[in-house]
Scaffold this active site. Structure first.
Site, PDB file in Angstrom:
ATOM      1  N   LYS A 113       0.811  -1.201   0.000  1.00 33.61           N
ATOM      2  CA  LYS A 113       0.000   0.000   0.000  1.00 33.61           C
ATOM      3  C   LYS A 113       0.856   1.269   0.000  1.00 33.61           C
ATOM      4  CE  LYS A 113      -4.036  -2.212   0.783  1.00 33.61           C
ATOM      5  NZ  LYS A 113      -3.650  -3.623   0.732  1.00 33.61           N
TER       6      LYS A 113
HETATM    7  C1  PLP Z   1      -4.325  -4.745   0.288  1.00 32.54           C
HETATM    8  C2  PLP Z   1      -3.527  -5.965   0.208  1.00 32.54           C
HETATM    9  C3  PLP Z   1      -3.793  -6.955  -0.759  1.00 32.54           C
HETATM   10  C4  PLP Z   1      -4.959  -6.858  -1.713  1.00 32.54           C
HETATM   11  O1  PLP Z   1      -4.830  -5.804  -2.635  1.00 32.54           O
HETATM   12  P1  PLP Z   1      -6.126  -5.259  -3.388  1.00 32.54           P
HETATM   13  O2  PLP Z   1      -5.667  -4.061  -4.152  1.00 32.54           O
HETATM   14  O3  PLP Z   1      -7.112  -4.916  -2.325  1.00 32.54           O
HETATM   15  O4  PLP Z   1      -6.609  -6.350  -4.258  1.00 32.54           O
HETATM   16  C5  PLP Z   1      -2.952  -8.047  -0.801  1.00 32.54           C
HETATM   17  N1  PLP Z   1      -1.938  -8.198   0.065  1.00 32.54           N
HETATM   18  C6  PLP Z   1      -1.657  -7.276   0.993  1.00 32.54           C
HETATM   19  C7  PLP Z   1      -0.525  -7.506   1.940  1.00 32.54           C
HETATM   20  C8  PLP Z   1      -2.435  -6.131   1.105  1.00 32.54           C
HETATM   21  O5  PLP Z   1      -2.147  -5.216   2.040  1.00 32.54           O
END
Ligand code: PLP
Length: 493
Positions: A113
């Site tokens: 993120k």
């Molecule tokens: C948010 C997240 C995901 C999923 O990503 P999306 O964009 O919601 O599909 C997968 N792995 C981790 C560690 C995340 O923080």
């Protein structure tokens, strides 16, 4: 380039406005009117660029109302060596001749993120200055664990903003919780919710759509925005690393320009993988985009059958950031795949709201299946995948990445495969140690850092090591019905 709402194509605004507004008033998500193309020569030129230059090039195609200087300032402020532990914010690691891992967790909160949330506040505050508004922006975040901390870190003490994060009280790991509750900053707030991620997300969406709440805020000099992946400013920076991975592999001689790469993406809200699809539409030579889900496999079923049905049990898993039954960004895919048909998308979303399900017509399903594959891993398979990656490649992966790894190892392709690694193994040390074999019988998760470190020799990220002795500032929780009230309290209204 204009942006339109997926539920009303007549709504047309600039990219800056789309980033400020987050969500359209009709409930739709903003999408560029068309997907811009990146030429073959631009793709080739990327091999000699650093990540910041690559980011600037991709962003310039979408954010056409930002000046060159503004974009330069945003990318340079975001992707610094200090924040991302060196000059390669998203390095590609080679497992063997066919399989690669794109590591997206070298940012300040150790999850992917950060790739978007380090730059998004800059894009947002730049956008606000363009509109010369004097209102304070209130960022409300619903998090399944990782977004919350990444958003807090991205917006911490950013002038003209306040940020309040709602997380499912019993749905996040101890490390994730402590990361959030110990957040510094004068403009930050964190609130547990009695419920799961979907409750948090629906609660935030309801607040955005509540005219009474927005009016009260406006009177107080505030305006809402969203840092969730429904905001275009979150999505567009994610397009960059698909190109960056490709350019790196061309640069290292592992592929020739024009060769296709498959991307396997651990998926929750469908943001990350949608960014991959947009990269492909722009001209990235991508093969299959593989949607990897955990036991909450609503997307696997959808891609296989065309029926999206959230009427099913919700599971709390060891990959909590993917414990999602309403994948918001799928709406954007439906919009593209239906030929920008806002009526059709509105119909699907109405049906999802009324009955908890919708089914797409066979033409759309065929199009989706020509671009995407889907698979999932249950809990046991996820733990086994962590063990397998360690035994086979001496490579340590977190449970989210392990879901992708398992799905990647279980389908055949003539293309080389790139698995997106979305979190540091140290964010979820218990499952990782269970996977590679070791003692997890300790009093708290933080002791597991040392055990994992001793076993694997992989360094503990400094930002996580510090948590052990960090003090929690935010210990409150609320019922989901109380979320609007908590917003007022946070803002002193
Ligand atoms: C948010 C997240 C995901 C999923 O990503 P999306 O964009 O919601 O599909 C997968 N792995 C981790 C560690 C995340 O923080």
């Amino acid at each position: 380039m204009n942006y339109v709402s997926t539920r009303d194509s007549k709504v047309k605004i600039s990219s800056a406005q789309a980033i400020v507004r987050g969500l359209s008033a009709d409930g739709g998500l903003f999408m560029p009117e068309s997907i811009p193309e990146l030429s073959a020569s631009e793709l080739e030129a990327m091999t000699d660029m650093d990540y910041r230059q690559r980011a600037k090039l991709v962003l310039s195609k979408f954010l056409t109302d930002y000046t060159d200087a503004e974009l330069e300032s945003c990318v340079c402020g975001a992707y610094t060596a200090r924040k991302f532990g060196g000059d390669a914010p998203a390095p590609v690691k080679k497992l063997d001749d066919k399989n690669y891992v794109l590591e997206l967790w070298h940012g300040p909160t150790c999850a992917f993120k950060d790739m978007a949330l380090q730059i998004m506040p800059r894009l947002l505050t730049t956008a606000v200055k363009k509109g010369s508004s004097d209102k304070t922006i209130v960022i409300l975040v619903a998090t399944s664990g990782d977004t919350g901390k990444a958003a807090l870190e991205g917006f911490c003490d950013v002038e003209g903003t306040k940020i309040l994060v709602f997380y499912p009280k019993s749905g996040v790991s101890e490390v994730q919780k402590k990361q959030m509750t110990s957040q510094q900053g004068k403009n930050t707030g964190v609130m547990g919710v009695d419920g799961n991620f979907d409750d948090c997300q629906s609660g935030v969406k309801r607040i955005f759509g509540d005219s009474e709440v927005t009016a009260r805020l406006e009177k107080g000099g505030y305006v809402f925005s969203s840092a969730n992946s429904i905001n275009w400013g979150r999505l567009v920076p994610q397009v960059v690393y698909y190109f960056s991975a490709y350019a790196d592999l061309v640069g290292s001689g592992d592929i020739k320009i024009g060769d296709k790469l498959d991307f396997i993406v651990p998926t929750g809200n469908f943001g990350d993988i949608l960014a991959g699809y947009i990269a492909k539409k722009m001209g990235l030579p991508a093969g299959k985009l593989v949607c990897a889900s955990n036991k909450n496999n609503v997307l696997t079923d959808f891609i296989e059958t065309g029926v999206y049905d959230k009427n099913r049990d919700f599971f709390t898993t060891i990959s909590p950031s993917m414990d999602i039954l309403i994948s918001s960004n799928l709406e954007r895919l439906l919009y593209i795949m239906s030929g920008y048909d806002d009526k059709k998308v509105s119909g699907y979303m109405q049906s999802l709201a009324d009955e908890g399900k919708y089914s797409v017509d066979s033409e759309i399903l065929k199009k989706i299946q020509s671009e995407f594959l889907a698979g999932f891993a249950n809990e046991q398979q996820t733990v086994a995948a962590i063990g397998d990656a360690y035994a086979r490649y001496n490579y340590v992966i977190d449970p989210h990445t392990a879901v992708g790894y398992r799905v990647a190892m279980n389908y055949h392709s003539d293309n080389k495969k790139v698995i997106l690694s979305t979190a540091s193994p140290y964010k979820f040390p218990k499952s990782v140690i269970e996977g590679i074999g070791g003692n997890t019988d300790v009093d708290n998760e933080f002791e597991l850092f040392d055990i994992l470190n001793e076993k694997t020799g992989v360094a503990v990220p400094a930002s996580l090591a510090r948590l052990k002795n960090a003090v929690s500032r935010f210990n409150d929780s609320c019922e989901k019905e109380q979320m609007p009230q908590k917003v007022y309290e946070f803002l002193g209204l």
